[in-house]
Scaffold this motif. Sequence first.
Motif, PDB file in Angstrom:
ATOM      1  N   GLU A  54       2.003  86.483 -62.940  1.00 37.02           N
ATOM      2  CA  GLU A  54       1.738  87.380 -61.810  1.00 37.02           C
ATOM      3  C   GLU A  54       1.837  86.626 -60.487  1.00 37.02           C
ATOM      4  N   HIS A  57       5.463  86.002 -59.761  1.00 37.44           N
ATOM      5  CA  HIS A  57       6.104  87.243 -59.327  1.00 37.44           C
ATOM      6  C   HIS A  57       5.750  87.552 -57.876  1.00 37.44           C
ATOM      7  N   LYS A  60       7.606  85.245 -55.556  1.00 33.44           N
ATOM      8  CA  LYS A  60       9.013  85.638 -55.452  1.00 33.44           C
ATOM      9  C   LYS A  60       9.167  86.816 -54.496  1.00 33.44           C
TER      10      LYS A  60
END
Length: 78
Positions: A54, A57, A60
């Motif tokens: 998580e 992510h 990103k």
Amino acid sequence: MKRQIPVPIQNARRCELYELNAQRMLTHAEAAELQSLEHRLYMRVWHQQQRDAEMAHRAKLQAQIVAQRAAGPRRHVA
């Protein structure tokens, strides 16, 4: 809800049960305790992997937002 046993104590008890198992068969209660401790370890590792995924992510997505803002405003062409 059960009170959480501190992780170092769980690890020590799991090692004790492994050593006992090497010397003799575990009783049903000991085997159940070992299974429970192993499951707790598995779940701790799994939850940490989920948190790491998580965070990666989110990093990103944040990098994409920063890159879009650095590129300037979008211009629509008709």
